[in-house]
Design a protein around this motif. Structure first.
Motif, PDB file in Angstrom:
ATOM      1  N   LEU A   1      -2.063   6.563  -1.436  1.00 41.09           N
ATOM      2  CA  LEU A   1      -2.431   7.799  -2.122  1.00 41.09           C
ATOM      3  C   LEU A   1      -3.691   7.595  -2.962  1.00 41.09           C
ATOM      4  CD1 LEU A   1      -1.760  10.742  -2.864  1.00 41.09           C
ATOM      5  CD2 LEU A   1      -0.361   9.838  -4.719  1.00 41.09           C
ATOM      6  N   LEU A   2      -3.778   6.483  -3.665  1.00 42.16           N
ATOM      7  CA  LEU A   2      -4.972   6.201  -4.460  1.00 42.16           C
ATOM      8  C   LEU A   2      -6.199   6.045  -3.568  1.00 42.16           C
ATOM      9  CD1 LEU A   2      -3.574   3.731  -7.142  1.00 42.16           C
ATOM     10  CD2 LEU A   2      -4.353   6.076  -7.493  1.00 42.16           C
ATOM     11  N   GLN A   3      -6.015   5.435  -2.416  1.00 40.60           N
ATOM     12  CA  GLN A   3      -7.131   5.255  -1.483  1.00 40.60           C
ATOM     13  C   GLN A   3      -7.602   6.617  -0.959  1.00 40.60           C
ATOM     14  OE1 GLN A   3      -6.146   2.886   1.926  1.00 40.60           O
ATOM     15  NE2 GLN A   3      -8.246   2.806   2.677  1.00 40.60           N
ATOM     16  N   VAL A   4      -6.671   7.477  -0.609  1.00 40.47           N
ATOM     17  CA  VAL A   4      -7.026   8.808  -0.103  1.00 40.47           C
ATOM     18  C   VAL A   4      -7.719   9.627  -1.198  1.00 40.47           C
ATOM     19  CG1 VAL A   4      -6.051  10.991   0.704  1.00 40.47           C
ATOM     20  CG2 VAL A   4      -5.273   8.848   1.696  1.00 40.47           C
ATOM     21  N   GLN A   5      -7.228   9.528  -2.427  1.00 43.50           N
ATOM     22  CA  GLN A   5      -7.861  10.241  -3.531  1.00 43.50           C
ATOM     23  C   GLN A   5      -9.278   9.738  -3.759  1.00 43.50           C
ATOM     24  OE1 GLN A   5      -5.036   9.673  -6.712  1.00 43.50           O
ATOM     25  NE2 GLN A   5      -4.060  11.653  -6.354  1.00 43.50           N
TER      26      GLN A   5
ATOM     27  N   LEU B   1      12.751   0.203  -0.314  1.00 50.02           N
ATOM     28  CA  LEU B   1      12.261   1.378  -1.040  1.00 50.02           C
ATOM     29  C   LEU B   1      11.172   1.007  -2.038  1.00 50.02           C
ATOM     30  CD1 LEU B   1      15.524   3.427  -1.678  1.00 50.02           C
ATOM     31  CD2 LEU B   1      13.594   4.066  -0.234  1.00 50.02           C
ATOM     32  N   ALA B   2      11.350  -0.097  -2.743  1.00 51.80           N
ATOM     33  CA  ALA B   2      10.346  -0.524  -3.716  1.00 51.80           C
ATOM     34  C   ALA B   2       9.020  -0.834  -3.031  1.00 51.80           C
ATOM     35  CB  ALA B   2      10.851  -1.740  -4.484  1.00 51.80           C
ATOM     36  N   VAL B   3       9.081  -1.568  -1.930  1.00 53.81           N
ATOM     37  CA  VAL B   3       7.854  -1.897  -1.190  1.00 53.81           C
ATOM     38  C   VAL B   3       7.220  -0.627  -0.629  1.00 53.81           C
ATOM     39  CG1 VAL B   3       6.972  -3.086   0.860  1.00 53.81           C
ATOM     40  CG2 VAL B   3       8.574  -4.250  -0.668  1.00 53.81           C
ATOM     41  N   SER B   4       8.023   0.285  -0.126  1.00 52.60           N
ATOM     42  CA  SER B   4       7.505   1.537   0.434  1.00 52.60           C
ATOM     43  C   SER B   4       6.829   2.378  -0.639  1.00 52.60           C
ATOM     44  CB  SER B   4       8.629   2.347   1.066  1.00 52.60           C
ATOM     45  OG  SER B   4       9.210   1.640   2.122  1.00 52.60           O
ATOM     46  N   ILE B   5       7.420   2.443  -1.800  1.00 50.09           N
ATOM     47  CA  ILE B   5       6.829   3.228  -2.889  1.00 50.09           C
ATOM     48  C   ILE B   5       5.483   2.636  -3.299  1.00 50.09           C
ATOM     49  CG2 ILE B   5       7.087   3.805  -5.346  1.00 50.09           C
ATOM     50  CD1 ILE B   5      10.095   4.197  -4.757  1.00 50.09           C
ATOM     51  N   ILE B   6       5.428   1.324  -3.412  1.00 48.81           N
ATOM     52  CA  ILE B   6       4.161   0.673  -3.773  1.00 48.81           C
ATOM     53  C   ILE B   6       3.111   0.934  -2.700  1.00 48.81           C
ATOM     54  CG2 ILE B   6       3.052  -1.574  -4.102  1.00 48.81           C
ATOM     55  CD1 ILE B   6       5.681  -2.467  -5.459  1.00 48.81           C
ATOM     56  N   PHE B   7       3.497   0.810  -1.434  1.00 50.26           N
ATOM     57  CA  PHE B   7       2.553   1.068  -0.340  1.00 50.26           C
ATOM     58  C   PHE B   7       2.054   2.505  -0.372  1.00 50.26           C
ATOM     59  CE2 PHE B   7       1.869   2.706   3.970  1.00 50.26           C
ATOM     60  CZ  PHE B   7       0.797   1.906   4.347  1.00 50.26           C
ATOM     61  N   MET B   8       2.956   3.462  -0.563  1.00 53.38           N
ATOM     62  CA  MET B   8       2.559   4.871  -0.566  1.00 53.38           C
ATOM     63  C   MET B   8       1.658   5.201  -1.757  1.00 53.38           C
ATOM     64  SD  MET B   8       3.677   6.061   2.188  1.00 53.38           S
ATOM     65  CE  MET B   8       3.500   7.811   2.022  1.00 53.38           C
ATOM     66  N   GLN B   9       1.936   4.619  -2.912  1.00 51.02           N
ATOM     67  CA  GLN B   9       1.074   4.856  -4.065  1.00 51.02           C
ATOM     68  C   GLN B   9      -0.312   4.273  -3.841  1.00 51.02           C
ATOM     69  OE1 GLN B   9       3.289   3.253  -7.373  1.00 51.02           O
ATOM     70  NE2 GLN B   9       4.236   5.229  -7.837  1.00 51.02           N
ATOM     71  N   THR B  10      -0.367   3.095  -3.236  1.00 43.06           N
ATOM     72  CA  THR B  10      -1.659   2.482  -2.922  1.00 43.06           C
ATOM     73  C   THR B  10      -2.429   3.350  -1.934  1.00 43.06           C
ATOM     74  OG1 THR B  10      -0.698   0.300  -3.251  1.00 43.06           O
ATOM     75  CG2 THR B  10      -2.777   0.394  -2.057  1.00 43.06           C
TER      76      THR B  10
END
Length: 105
Positions: free
Chosen positions: A48-52, A37-46
């Motif tokens: 999301l920042l790229q998409v933004q 979960l921790a790795v997944s959250i970090i990946f998803m936040q990264t």
């Protein structure tokens, strides 16, 4: 103080040794799930920042194209001004006929 740390360490070791295989598997699966979960959250936040960031770049390009379009429309309006067309017609010894004027849209 050292004795207290050793006793805590020994207590934990003894406690872990007393766990059954099912309990060890259960706690290991909880730890593994937390890690995933921790790795997944970090990946998803990264991601999301790229998409933004990509969205910001695209919005900037859209605004740039809108500005270019507005400039082109202004230039067209300047080129089809009645006074300018009449002036060009007079220079060429032509007659200005407003019915023959078309605008591109």
């Amino acid at each position: 103080m050292v004795d207290k740390k050793e006793t805590t360490s020994q207590f934990l070791q003894n406690r872990i040794k007393k766990f059954s295989r099912v309990e060890k598997a259960f706690y290991l699966s909880i730890a593994f799930t937390a890690l995933v979960l921790a790795v997944s959250i970090i990946f998803m936040q990264t991601r999301l920042l790229q998409v933004q960031s990509d969205l910001t770049k695209i919005n900037a390009q859209i605004e740039e194209k809108k500005t270019e379009l507005d400039d082109a429309k202004q230039e067209v309006n300047e080129l089809i001004r009645s006074e300018r067309l009449k002036e060009i017609a007079d220079k060429k010894d032509l007659k200005l006929n407003n019915e023959n004027i078309r605008t591109a849209e």
